[in-house]
Design a protein around this motif. Structure first.
Motif, PDB file in Angstrom:
ATOM      1  N   THR A 150       0.862  -1.180   0.000  1.00 29.68           N
ATOM      2  CA  THR A 150       0.000   0.000   0.000  1.00 29.68           C
ATOM      3  C   THR A 150       0.897   1.228   0.000  1.00 29.68           C
ATOM      4  O   THR A 150       1.774   1.368   0.852  1.00 29.68           O
ATOM      5  CB  THR A 150      -0.907   0.016   1.239  1.00 29.68           C
ATOM      6  N   VAL A 151       0.677   2.129  -0.950  1.00 29.04           N
ATOM      7  CA  VAL A 151       1.491   3.332  -1.099  1.00 29.04           C
ATOM      8  C   VAL A 151       0.586   4.546  -0.903  1.00 29.04           C
ATOM      9  O   VAL A 151      -0.435   4.683  -1.571  1.00 29.04           O
ATOM     10  CB  VAL A 151       2.161   3.374  -2.494  1.00 29.04           C
ATOM     11  N   GLU A 152       0.974   5.399   0.047  1.00 26.27           N
ATOM     12  CA  GLU A 152       0.242   6.650   0.301  1.00 26.27           C
ATOM     13  C   GLU A 152       1.126   7.811  -0.154  1.00 26.27           C
ATOM     14  O   GLU A 152       2.245   7.962   0.328  1.00 26.27           O
ATOM     15  CB  GLU A 152      -0.086   6.782   1.783  1.00 26.27           C
ATOM     16  N   GLU A 153       0.620   8.621  -1.067  1.00 24.83           N
ATOM     17  CA  GLU A 153       1.368   9.762  -1.595  1.00 24.83           C
ATOM     18  C   GLU A 153       0.793  11.044  -1.007  1.00 24.83           C
ATOM     19  O   GLU A 153      -0.408  11.284  -1.076  1.00 24.83           O
ATOM     20  CB  GLU A 153       1.280   9.794  -3.119  1.00 24.83           C
ATOM     21  N   TYR A 154       1.655  11.862  -0.420  1.00 23.92           N
ATOM     22  CA  TYR A 154       1.244  13.110   0.220  1.00 23.92           C
ATOM     23  C   TYR A 154       1.717  14.276  -0.632  1.00 23.92           C
ATOM     24  O   TYR A 154       2.905  14.393  -0.947  1.00 23.92           O
ATOM     25  CB  TYR A 154       1.850  13.221   1.625  1.00 23.92           C
ATOM     26  N   ARG A 155       0.762  15.166  -0.993  1.00 17.55           N
ATOM     27  CA  ARG A 155       1.065  16.322  -1.819  1.00 17.55           C
ATOM     28  C   ARG A 155       0.519  17.591  -1.170  1.00 17.55           C
ATOM     29  O   ARG A 155      -0.525  17.576  -0.538  1.00 17.55           O
ATOM     30  CB  ARG A 155       0.414  16.184  -3.197  1.00 17.55           C
ATOM     31  N   VAL A 156       1.250  18.699  -1.372  1.00 15.69           N
ATOM     32  CA  VAL A 156       0.777  20.027  -0.996  1.00 15.69           C
ATOM     33  C   VAL A 156       0.931  20.896  -2.225  1.00 15.69           C
ATOM     34  O   VAL A 156       2.009  20.945  -2.830  1.00 15.69           O
ATOM     35  CB  VAL A 156       1.577  20.614   0.189  1.00 15.69           C
ATOM     36  N   ASN A 157      -0.136  21.560  -2.619  1.00 15.81           N
ATOM     37  CA  ASN A 157      -0.166  22.372  -3.846  1.00 15.81           C
ATOM     38  C   ASN A 157       0.264  21.553  -5.063  1.00 15.81           C
ATOM     39  O   ASN A 157       0.930  22.049  -5.954  1.00 15.81           O
ATOM     40  CB  ASN A 157       0.719  23.615  -3.708  1.00 15.81           C
ATOM     41  N   GLY A 158      -0.081  20.276  -5.075  1.00 15.95           N
ATOM     42  CA  GLY A 158       0.217  19.416  -6.202  1.00 15.95           C
ATOM     43  C   GLY A 158       1.620  18.849  -6.221  1.00 15.95           C
ATOM     44  O   GLY A 158       1.955  18.058  -7.087  1.00 15.95           O
ATOM     45  N   GLN A 159       2.493  19.247  -5.273  1.00 15.08           N
ATOM     46  CA  GLN A 159       3.871  18.756  -5.271  1.00 15.08           C
ATOM     47  C   GLN A 159       4.004  17.603  -4.290  1.00 15.08           C
ATOM     48  O   GLN A 159       3.646  17.723  -3.114  1.00 15.08           O
ATOM     49  CB  GLN A 159       4.853  19.858  -4.897  1.00 15.08           C
ATOM     50  N   LEU A 160       4.525  16.485  -4.773  1.00 11.34           N
ATOM     51  CA  LEU A 160       4.726  15.290  -3.961  1.00 11.34           C
ATOM     52  C   LEU A 160       5.920  15.512  -3.039  1.00 11.34           C
ATOM     53  O   LEU A 160       7.018  15.817  -3.496  1.00 11.34           O
ATOM     54  CB  LEU A 160       4.966  14.083  -4.873  1.00 11.34           C
ATOM     55  N   TYR A 161       5.713  15.385  -1.711  1.00 11.65           N
ATOM     56  CA  TYR A 161       6.805  15.602  -0.774  1.00 11.65           C
ATOM     57  C   TYR A 161       7.065  14.396   0.123  1.00 11.65           C
ATOM     58  O   TYR A 161       8.128  14.299   0.734  1.00 11.65           O
ATOM     59  CB  TYR A 161       6.541  16.837   0.096  1.00 11.65           C
ATOM     60  N   MET A 162       6.127  13.441   0.213  1.00 13.28           N
ATOM     61  CA  MET A 162       6.337  12.292   1.072  1.00 13.28           C
ATOM     62  C   MET A 162       5.558  11.104   0.534  1.00 13.28           C
ATOM     63  O   MET A 162       4.459  11.255   0.014  1.00 13.28           O
ATOM     64  CB  MET A 162       5.882  12.591   2.507  1.00 13.28           C
ATOM     65  N   ILE A 163       6.140   9.921   0.668  1.00 13.29           N
ATOM     66  CA  ILE A 163       5.494   8.670   0.286  1.00 13.29           C
ATOM     67  C   ILE A 163       5.624   7.711   1.460  1.00 13.29           C
ATOM     68  O   ILE A 163       6.721   7.539   2.002  1.00 13.29           O
ATOM     69  CB  ILE A 163       6.151   8.054  -0.964  1.00 13.29           C
ATOM     70  N   LYS A 164       4.510   7.113   1.855  1.00 16.08           N
ATOM     71  CA  LYS A 164       4.527   6.089   2.897  1.00 16.08           C
ATOM     72  C   LYS A 164       4.246   4.751   2.228  1.00 16.08           C
ATOM     73  O   LYS A 164       3.224   4.586   1.567  1.00 16.08           O
ATOM     74  CB  LYS A 164       3.475   6.363   3.960  1.00 16.08           C
ATOM     75  N   VAL A 165       5.156   3.798   2.405  1.00 13.21           N
ATOM     76  CA  VAL A 165       5.016   2.474   1.819  1.00 13.21           C
ATOM     77  C   VAL A 165       4.766   1.490   2.956  1.00 13.21           C
ATOM     78  O   VAL A 165       5.548   1.407   3.893  1.00 13.21           O
ATOM     79  CB  VAL A 165       6.275   2.069   1.023  1.00 13.21           C
ATOM     80  N   THR A 166       3.656   0.758   2.867  1.00 11.65           N
ATOM     81  CA  THR A 166       3.311  -0.241   3.872  1.00 11.65           C
ATOM     82  C   THR A 166       3.317  -1.604   3.194  1.00 11.65           C
ATOM     83  O   THR A 166       2.363  -1.972   2.520  1.00 11.65           O
ATOM     84  CB  THR A 166       1.928   0.043   4.483  1.00 11.65           C
ATOM     85  N   PRO A 167       4.425  -2.368   3.371  1.00  8.87           N
ATOM     86  CA  PRO A 167       4.461  -3.699   2.778  1.00  8.87           C
ATOM     87  C   PRO A 167       3.593  -4.674   3.563  1.00  8.87           C
ATOM     88  O   PRO A 167       3.242  -4.426   4.715  1.00  8.87           O
ATOM     89  CB  PRO A 167       5.940  -4.096   2.850  1.00  8.87           C
ATOM     90  N   VAL A 168       3.248  -5.776   2.929  1.00  9.42           N
ATOM     91  CA  VAL A 168       2.420  -6.779   3.593  1.00  9.42           C
ATOM     92  C   VAL A 168       3.188  -7.401   4.751  1.00  9.42           C
ATOM     93  O   VAL A 168       2.651  -7.566   5.846  1.00  9.42           O
ATOM     94  CB  VAL A 168       1.981  -7.863   2.582  1.00  9.42           C
ATOM     95  N   ASN A 169       4.439  -7.739   4.519  1.00 13.48           N
ATOM     96  CA  ASN A 169       5.267  -8.366   5.549  1.00 13.48           C
ATOM     97  C   ASN A 169       6.383  -7.416   5.932  1.00 13.48           C
ATOM     98  O   ASN A 169       7.400  -7.341   5.266  1.00 13.48           O
ATOM     99  CB  ASN A 169       5.867  -9.688   5.046  1.00 13.48           C
ATOM    100  N   GLY A 170       6.198  -6.672   7.004  1.00 16.96           N
ATOM    101  CA  GLY A 170       7.245  -5.769   7.465  1.00 16.96           C
ATOM    102  C   GLY A 170       6.678  -4.433   7.876  1.00 16.96           C
ATOM    103  O   GLY A 170       5.518  -4.107   7.612  1.00 16.96           O
ATOM    104  N   PRO A 171       7.510  -3.629   8.534  1.00 21.89           N
ATOM    105  CA  PRO A 171       7.042  -2.315   8.991  1.00 21.89           C
ATOM    106  C   PRO A 171       6.975  -1.312   7.844  1.00 21.89           C
ATOM    107  O   PRO A 171       7.655  -1.449   6.826  1.00 21.89           O
ATOM    108  CB  PRO A 171       8.094  -1.907  10.014  1.00 21.89           C
ATOM    109  N   ALA A 172       6.170  -0.301   8.047  1.00 24.83           N
ATOM    110  CA  ALA A 172       6.049   0.765   7.043  1.00 24.83           C
ATOM    111  C   ALA A 172       7.312   1.617   7.046  1.00 24.83           C
ATOM    112  O   ALA A 172       7.998   1.744   8.055  1.00 24.83           O
ATOM    113  CB  ALA A 172       4.836   1.629   7.350  1.00 24.83           C
ATOM    114  N   TYR A 173       7.622   2.194   5.890  1.00 23.54           N
ATOM    115  CA  TYR A 173       8.737   3.129   5.807  1.00 23.54           C
ATOM    116  C   TYR A 173       8.301   4.319   4.968  1.00 23.54           C
ATOM    117  O   TYR A 173       7.306   4.273   4.254  1.00 23.54           O
ATOM    118  CB  TYR A 173       9.995   2.471   5.236  1.00 23.54           C
TER     119      TYR A 173
END
Length: 112
Positions: free
Chosen positions: A58-81
């Motif tokens: 699962t990938v969560e993309e965070y944008r402010v004013n349309g600019q991507l500044y952070m991505i959270k990746v949550t794998p099935v097996n393992g902690p999110a980074y």
């Protein structure tokens, strides 16, 4: 031996008093006042979050004013980074959730 019944009676009297007390009547909190003029929240400054499934991750993309500044990746097996773009040039650096940011130098001094 006669002390045990007295102790039990005393404990029963103390706990019965606690059970008999009713909690005070609570009233709901009033609504907070509106912000003063000129201090309204700008919805364009709130981050827009896009959630995408890539494979099993699962990938969560965070944008402010349309600019991507952070991505959270949550794998099935393992902690999110997290992947951060601190500078804003599109180069993302990985940070784990419990990463302190300290990097140990790993220089090769001599090989034989």
């Amino acid at each position: 031996m006669p002390r045990i019944p007295h102790f039990a009676a005393l404990m029963l009297a103390v706990t019965a008093g606690a059970w008999a007390q009713q909690p005070p009547r609570l009233e709901p909190l009033p609504e907070p006042p509106p912000p003063p003029p000129g201090m309204e929240l700008d919805p364009s400054l709130e981050p827009q979050v896009t959630i995408v499934k890539k494979g099993e991750d699962t990938v969560e993309e965070y944008r402010v004013n349309g600019q991507l500044y952070m991505i959270k990746v949550t794998p099935v097996n393992g902690p999110a980074y997290y992947l951060y773009d601190d500078v804003g040039n599109g180069d993302f650096l990985r940070r784990d959730s419990q990463d302190s940011g300290v990097r140990v130098p790993k220089w090769v001094i001599k090989r034989w």
